[in-house]
Design an enzyme around this catalytic site. Structure first.
Site, mmCIF file in Angstrom:
data_model
loop_
_atom_site.group_PDB
_atom_site.id
_atom_site.type_symbol
_atom_site.label_atom_id
_atom_site.label_comp_id
_atom_site.label_asym_id
_atom_site.label_seq_id
_atom_site.Cartn_x
_atom_site.Cartn_y
_atom_site.Cartn_z
ATOM 1 N N THR A 129 49.055 -2.571 44.983
ATOM 2 C CA THR A 129 50.239 -3.475 44.763
ATOM 3 C C THR A 129 50.872 -3.343 46.224
ATOM 4 O O THR A 129 51.637 -4.151 46.509
ATOM 5 C CB THR A 129 51.135 -2.530 43.643
ATOM 6 O OG1 THR A 129 50.667 -2.558 42.447
ATOM 7 C CG2 THR A 129 52.576 -3.163 43.982
ATOM 8 N N SER A 131 43.368 -1.210 42.067
ATOM 9 C CA SER A 131 42.546 -0.075 42.148
ATOM 10 C C SER A 131 41.958 0.572 40.889
ATOM 11 O O SER A 131 41.249 1.095 40.868
ATOM 12 C CB SER A 131 43.369 1.073 42.749
ATOM 13 O OG SER A 131 44.297 1.730 41.845
ATOM 14 N N ASP A 168 46.893 3.229 40.547
ATOM 15 C CA ASP A 168 46.312 3.364 39.480
ATOM 16 C C ASP A 168 45.156 4.520 39.636
ATOM 17 O O ASP A 168 45.040 5.560 38.645
ATOM 18 C CB ASP A 168 45.712 2.247 38.681
ATOM 19 C CG ASP A 168 46.829 1.153 38.304
ATOM 20 O OD1 ASP A 168 48.065 1.547 38.383
ATOM 21 O OD2 ASP A 168 46.377 0.117 37.775
HETATM 22 N N1 ASP Z 1 47.349 -2.081 39.672
HETATM 23 C C1 ASP Z 1 47.767 -1.560 40.837
HETATM 24 C C2 ASP Z 1 46.662 -0.953 41.715
HETATM 25 O O1 ASP Z 1 46.309 0.231 41.313
HETATM 26 C C3 ASP Z 1 48.929 -0.735 40.461
HETATM 27 C C4 ASP Z 1 49.600 -0.269 42.039
HETATM 28 O O2 ASP Z 1 48.936 -0.212 43.105
HETATM 29 O O3 ASP Z 1 50.591 0.252 41.888
HETATM 30 O O4 ASP Z 1 46.158 -1.469 42.390
#
Ligand code: ASP
Length: 362
Positions: free
Chosen positions: A47, A94, A128
């Site tokens: 993110t 991730s 994640d």
């Molecule tokens: N889905 C995202 C990831 O883990 C969530 C984040 O980075 O906060 O890449």
């Protein structure tokens, strides 16, 4: 008198004056008073590199979009802390992390630190699976220099995005002398966590990272690092694991225990070639009888079984049945970290006693 000084004393004095230069010559730029420390940012995505359509949306954006150069450029004052350069290792959500990317990242960090190309490393990563990569690096990075992971819960396009301050603080920590020898660290939401104990505890809130059993190691405020704790577990330069000898990490599966469970998934795991199974059991690692029977069968075929828990915190205590059935427990490691340690342990040995020792030490 002048002649004695020139012939005898002057050469001795010149040698003495040059000694500090000799001893500092091998050290990084951090030790050189006149130079800023060198911090390399290795970007993996998440993110912190995400972008959404509207400022009010903090979910439903795309993670892993912005390049590392843009992320670094967006942080005011970052180049006053350190000479910051960036490299793109991957640009993914991730949740899509693979063992191969973790290995690639670890090898790059080890090379940068071994060749004295950086005084500290920052990894920008999705939140994640950040805790899994952090623990993996904690076990395979062979250096005392700081390696700090960070990420963000809100994309750069959102109101009150948290990525800029998180990256700023991560660079402060990676450039600091205090962070040396403390193992791989996570700098997020102004807190410093150790890689072994940190875990994500909330799906969307910025205050999501906690270290349930040990507490955080400290905090960063106004560009200053404050440590309060240190881990007593083995890590980094003191670890026995090395990426140099690993070509592929062995398959270790995690099964999620629940009421009315069955043995089907344990059997499928065995069939798929898992060399280890971590069971995220109920409470203190409790397992449904049919599941237990299937795990026992897998153990008899040579699979290492580790009882962990899906509770989120606490110690899984070894019991008499573990001894009898040759099961191990994850102690205070959560299931996803137990998977990381078991994969690395299996690159070295299948001996139960040795693996039990590793679960106590790391
Ligand atoms: N889905 C995202 C990831 O883990 C969530 C984040 O980075 O906060 O890449």
């Amino acid at each position: 008198m002048i002649k004695i000084f020139a012939d005898k004393l002057l050469p001795v004095m010149l040698v003495l004056l040059s000694l500090p230069l000799f001893f500092c010559g091998n050290a990084g730029a951090a030790e050189n008073q006149n130079a800023l420390p060198r911090v390399v940012v290795l970007a993996v995505g998440g993110t912190i590199a995400g972008s959404g359509d509207t400022a009010a949306r903090t979910t439903e954006y795309k993670a892993g979009v912005l390049p590392v150069s843009q992320i670094i450029k967006s942080v005011p004052g970052i180049n006053k802390i350190a000479v910051v350069t960036g490299e793109q290792i991957a640009n993914i959500d991730s949740a899509h992390m693979t063992n191969e990317i973790m290995l690639k990242l670890a090898r790059r960090i080890n090379a940068l630190l071994k060749d004295n190309q950086a005084d500290g490393i920052v990894v920008t990563h999705g939140t994640d699976t950040l805790e899994e990569t952090a623990y993996f690096l904690n076990l395979v990075i062979r250096s005392d220099r700081p390696v700090v992971l960070t990420g963000s819960m809100r994309p750069a396009t959102a109101l009150s995005a948290d990525g800029q301050l998180n990256l700023y603080n991560a660079v402060v920590l990676a450039a600091s002398y205090e962070a040396r020898g403390k193992g791989v660290l996570v700098a997020i939401n102004e807190k410093i966590h150790g890689a072994r104990d940190v875990t994500k505890t909330h799906t969307t809130n910025v205050d999501t990272f906690r270290s349930p059993e040990s507490g955080s190691l400290g905090f960063i405020l106004n560009g200053e690092v404050h440590f309060l704790n240190a881990t007593v577990k083995r890590h980094t330069a003191g670890s026995e694991f090395s990426t140099e000898t690993i070509r592929k990490l062995p398959r270790v599966d995690i099964l999620y225990g629940h009421a009315n469970d069955s043995g089907d998934l344990a059997e499928a795991s065995l069939k798929a070639g898992a060399r280890g199974i971590v069971i995220a059991g109920a409470g203190d690692g409790g397992i449904f009888p049919e599941t237990y029977a299937a795990l026992k069968k897998a153990r008899k075929k040579g699979v290492i079984i580790v009882r962990s828990t899906h509770v989120g915190s606490g110690y899984v205590a070894p019991c008499a049945d573990d001894e009898k059935d040759e099961f191990l427990t994850s102690q205070t490691l959560n299931p996803q970290k137990a998977r990381i340690l078991l994969m690395l342990a299996l690159t070295k040995t299948k001996n139960l006693k040795l693996i039990r020792r590793m679960f106590s030490e790391y």
